[in-house]
Design a protein around this motif. Structure first.
Motif, PDB file in Angstrom:
ATOM      1  N   VAL A 243       0.873  -1.166   0.000  1.00 16.42           N
ATOM      2  CA  VAL A 243       0.000   0.000   0.000  1.00 16.42           C
ATOM      3  C   VAL A 243       0.912   1.219   0.000  1.00 16.42           C
ATOM      4  N   SER A 244       0.696   2.117  -0.953  1.00 15.49           N
ATOM      5  CA  SER A 244       1.618   3.239  -1.142  1.00 15.49           C
ATOM      6  C   SER A 244       0.936   4.580  -0.912  1.00 15.49           C
ATOM      7  N   LEU A 245       1.618   5.426  -0.147  1.00 14.04           N
ATOM      8  CA  LEU A 245       1.204   6.815   0.055  1.00 14.04           C
ATOM      9  C   LEU A 245       2.176   7.770  -0.627  1.00 14.04           C
ATOM     10  N   VAL A 246       3.019   7.233  -1.506  1.00 12.90           N
ATOM     11  CA  VAL A 246       4.004   8.055  -2.218  1.00 12.90           C
ATOM     12  C   VAL A 246       3.301   9.124  -3.044  1.00 12.90           C
ATOM     13  N   ASP A 247       2.109   8.798  -3.587  1.00 12.44           N
ATOM     14  CA  ASP A 247       1.328   9.773  -4.359  1.00 12.44           C
ATOM     15  C   ASP A 247       0.277  10.472  -3.506  1.00 12.44           C
ATOM     16  N   GLY A 248       0.420  10.383  -2.186  1.00 13.71           N
ATOM     17  CA  GLY A 248      -0.532  11.025  -1.303  1.00 13.71           C
ATOM     18  C   GLY A 248      -1.592  10.057  -0.802  1.00 13.71           C
ATOM     19  N   TYR A 249      -2.653  10.621  -0.203  1.00 18.66           N
ATOM     20  CA  TYR A 249      -3.696   9.822   0.445  1.00 18.66           C
ATOM     21  C   TYR A 249      -5.061  10.431   0.140  1.00 18.66           C
ATOM     22  N   ASN A 250      -6.018   9.542  -0.176  1.00 19.18           N
ATOM     23  CA  ASN A 250      -7.394  10.032  -0.296  1.00 19.18           C
ATOM     24  C   ASN A 250      -8.402   9.168   0.467  1.00 19.18           C
ATOM     25  N   ALA A 267      -0.911  -5.405   4.800  1.00 18.66           N
ATOM     26  CA  ALA A 267      -0.439  -4.092   4.353  1.00 18.66           C
ATOM     27  C   ALA A 267      -1.620  -3.147   4.356  1.00 18.66           C
ATOM     28  N   GLY A 268      -1.409  -1.928   4.854  1.00 19.10           N
ATOM     29  CA  GLY A 268      -2.544  -1.031   4.813  1.00 19.10           C
ATOM     30  C   GLY A 268      -2.342   0.269   5.535  1.00 19.10           C
ATOM     31  N   CYS A 269      -3.334   1.136   5.364  1.00 18.52           N
ATOM     32  CA  CYS A 269      -3.385   2.418   6.051  1.00 18.52           C
ATOM     33  C   CYS A 269      -4.772   2.538   6.645  1.00 18.52           C
ATOM     34  N   VAL A 270      -4.859   2.293   7.945  1.00 22.72           N
ATOM     35  CA  VAL A 270      -6.137   2.278   8.643  1.00 22.72           C
ATOM     36  C   VAL A 270      -6.519   3.672   9.118  1.00 22.72           C
ATOM     37  N   THR A 271      -5.532   4.472   9.471  1.00 21.85           N
ATOM     38  CA  THR A 271      -5.782   5.817   9.989  1.00 21.85           C
ATOM     39  C   THR A 271      -6.343   6.731   8.909  1.00 21.85           C
ATOM     40  N   ASP A 272      -7.291   7.562   9.269  1.00 23.93           N
ATOM     41  CA  ASP A 272      -7.823   8.558   8.347  1.00 23.93           C
ATOM     42  C   ASP A 272      -6.897   9.769   8.348  1.00 23.93           C
ATOM     43  N   LEU A 273      -6.032   9.820   7.342  1.00 17.62           N
ATOM     44  CA  LEU A 273      -5.055  10.907   7.281  1.00 17.62           C
ATOM     45  C   LEU A 273      -5.684  12.244   6.908  1.00 17.62           C
ATOM     46  N   LYS A 326       4.226   7.757   7.805  1.00 17.69           N
ATOM     47  CA  LYS A 326       4.702   6.470   8.302  1.00 17.69           C
ATOM     48  C   LYS A 326       4.190   6.199   9.709  1.00 17.69           C
ATOM     49  N   ASN A 327       4.167   7.217  10.537  1.00 23.55           N
ATOM     50  CA  ASN A 327       3.680   7.046  11.900  1.00 23.55           C
ATOM     51  C   ASN A 327       2.198   6.671  11.903  1.00 23.55           C
ATOM     52  N   ALA A 328       1.452   7.255  10.972  1.00 24.63           N
ATOM     53  CA  ALA A 328       0.018   6.974  10.900  1.00 24.63           C
ATOM     54  C   ALA A 328      -0.260   5.609  10.279  1.00 24.63           C
ATOM     55  N   CYS A 329       0.570   5.223   9.312  1.00 23.27           N
ATOM     56  CA  CYS A 329       0.356   3.971   8.565  1.00 23.27           C
ATOM     57  C   CYS A 329       1.685   3.227   8.458  1.00 23.27           C
ATOM     58  N   PRO A 330       2.095   2.518   9.511  1.00 17.47           N
ATOM     59  CA  PRO A 330       3.436   1.904   9.553  1.00 17.47           C
ATOM     60  C   PRO A 330       3.709   0.888   8.454  1.00 17.47           C
ATOM     61  N   SER A 331       2.675   0.220   7.912  1.00 17.48           N
ATOM     62  CA  SER A 331       2.924  -0.820   6.915  1.00 17.48           C
ATOM     63  C   SER A 331       2.762  -0.312   5.478  1.00 17.48           C
ATOM     64  N   ALA A 332       2.619   0.993   5.307  1.00 19.32           N
ATOM     65  CA  ALA A 332       2.454   1.568   3.971  1.00 19.32           C
ATOM     66  C   ALA A 332       3.725   2.288   3.543  1.00 19.32           C
ATOM     67  N   TYR A 333       3.940   2.323   2.229  1.00 15.24           N
ATOM     68  CA  TYR A 333       5.031   3.141   1.677  1.00 15.24           C
ATOM     69  C   TYR A 333       4.774   4.600   2.018  1.00 15.24           C
ATOM     70  N   SER A 334       5.781   5.286   2.540  1.00 20.84           N
ATOM     71  CA  SER A 334       5.614   6.700   2.860  1.00 20.84           C
ATOM     72  C   SER A 334       6.438   7.601   1.931  1.00 20.84           C
ATOM     73  N   TYR A 335       7.473   7.028   1.300  1.00 18.66           N
ATOM     74  CA  TYR A 335       8.252   7.774   0.308  1.00 18.66           C
ATOM     75  C   TYR A 335       8.926   6.756  -0.610  1.00 18.66           C
ATOM     76  N   ALA A 336       9.584   7.212  -1.655  1.00 22.40           N
ATOM     77  CA  ALA A 336      10.007   6.343  -2.759  1.00 22.40           C
ATOM     78  C   ALA A 336      10.896   5.178  -2.333  1.00 22.40           C
ATOM     79  N   TYR A 337      11.762   5.369  -1.322  1.00 23.00           N
ATOM     80  CA  TYR A 337      12.710   4.318  -0.947  1.00 23.00           C
ATOM     81  C   TYR A 337      12.378   3.687   0.405  1.00 23.00           C
TER      82      TYR A 337
END
Length: 361
Positions: A243-250, A267-273, A326-337
């Protein structure tokens, strides 16, 4: 899985095959028409002119009983399921509305490429076609996409390798789910679109994740949460997903592996960013925050986009913004690397993709 072999060594089956391959038995000449008699369209579902499906089924059971060393008169279960019956319904050059519909269903259900269309193959190749389908069924990956949001989501799907799934996009109401099947080697991405308005032709736009139409042929416009997949090949091939947040979150998204072997992490982002998005990253509509930009999209600098002098893992480090993601969604991509903690693997699994997940489910 049912193992059915069409062998010309079995007298009854072999005779039927030989008759089928004799072009004179199904030419459109008047002689051919008279040899068929008044056989109805329904009787052609066996794929052999003049032989109803019931006859073919009985011959197959007898042939199978002979190979197993049992009497052909022994009671044997009918092991032909609907999909396998469909294979035999694809008689070459014999028009049949029943045939066409069953073939269409089969190809759509299991994403069978056109080159495997049995109408383009000889009858002997139909047994090969059956094994192609059987192999696909055994190793195909099933995605279940469910919407746990309190609002409608319009999933978007873009294939990188392999056929497009779900026609590229559709509407998914609250509590609804759909199942899609991908073949080995498939790769692509899923995302959610919100605030969409489409007409009857699929033309329209979305407040977030827009791709230009209901059925996507392009990726979603950032900011957008992405689920990315590469399905393995072979019996032990690994699937890679994230799950990637590299392009942001909606919208929140989660991926759960079911029935596989290996690490198979959630893998996921459970928090409502959107509720915690910094003002400089916010995207608003009608006075509400509907998406949260990545720092790269908001500021377009090499430091945030991992480009130029920051184009390697050694020179592109987490930033305050990627660390917030990353703090909000530890198992998601937060940046390219962010590979080390964000790429998941599993073998032989099906997957549950959830919008607005609650925990790891």
């Amino acid at each position: 899985m049912v193992d059915i072999v069409l062998s010309s060594s079995s007298d009854s089956i072999g005779k039927a095959i030989d008759e089928y391959n004799d072009e004179s038995s199904y030419n459109s000449s008047s002689d051919s028409d008279s040899s068929r008699g008044n056989t109805t369209d329904e009787e052609y579902v066996s794929g052999v002119p003049g032989l109803p499906m019931e006859v073919i089924q009985e011959q197959l059971r007898k042939a199978s009983g002979s190979r197993a060393g049992t009497s052909s008169s022994d009671p044997r279960p009918n092991t032909l399921d609907e999909e396998e019956v469909t294979v035999y319904s694809c008689a070459i050059d014999i028009p049949s509305k029943t045939d066409e519909q069953r073939l269409k269903n089969l190809k759509e259900w299991y994403q069978i490429p056109d080159e495997y269309n049995p109408r383009n193959l000889g009858f002997y190749s139909k047994s090969l076609f059956l094994y192609v389908i059987a192999g696909s069924l055994a190793s195909a990956t099933e995605f279940t996409i469910q919407n746990r949001c309190a609002y409608t989501v319009w999933p978007g799907i873009l294939s990188g390798n392999g056929p497009t799934l779900g026609n590229g996009g559709f509407s998914l109401g609250p509590g609804a789910s759909v199942q899609l099947t991908a073949q080995p080697g498939w790769s692509g991405r899923f995302w959610g679109r919100t605030g969409c308005n489409f007409d009857g032709s699929g033309n329209g736009e979305c407040a977030t994740g827009d791709c230009g139409s209901l059925q996507c042929t392009n990726g979603g416009t950032p900011p957008v949460t992405l689920v990315e997949f590469t399905i393995g090949t072979g019996p032990t091939g690994k699937d890679f997903y994230d799950v990637s947040l590299v392009d942001g979150y909606n919208v929140g998204m989660g991926v759960k592996a079911t029935g596989g072997t290996g690490d198979c992490q959630y893998a996921g982002c459970v928090t409502d960013l959107n509720g915690n998005c910094p003002s400089e990253l916010q995207v608003t509509a009608s006075g509400s925050v509907v998406a949260c930009k990545s720092a790269c999209e908001a500021f377009n600098t090499a430091e945030f986009c991992c480009t130029g002098d920051h184009a390697t893992p050694q020179t592109c480090s987490p930033t305050q913004y990627s660390q917030m993601f990353k703090n909000a969604c530890p198992s998601a991509y937060s940046y390219a690397y962010d590979d080390a903690s964000s790429t998941c693997t599993c073998s032989g699994s099906n997957y549950l993709i959830t919008f607005c997940p609650t925990g790891s489910r």
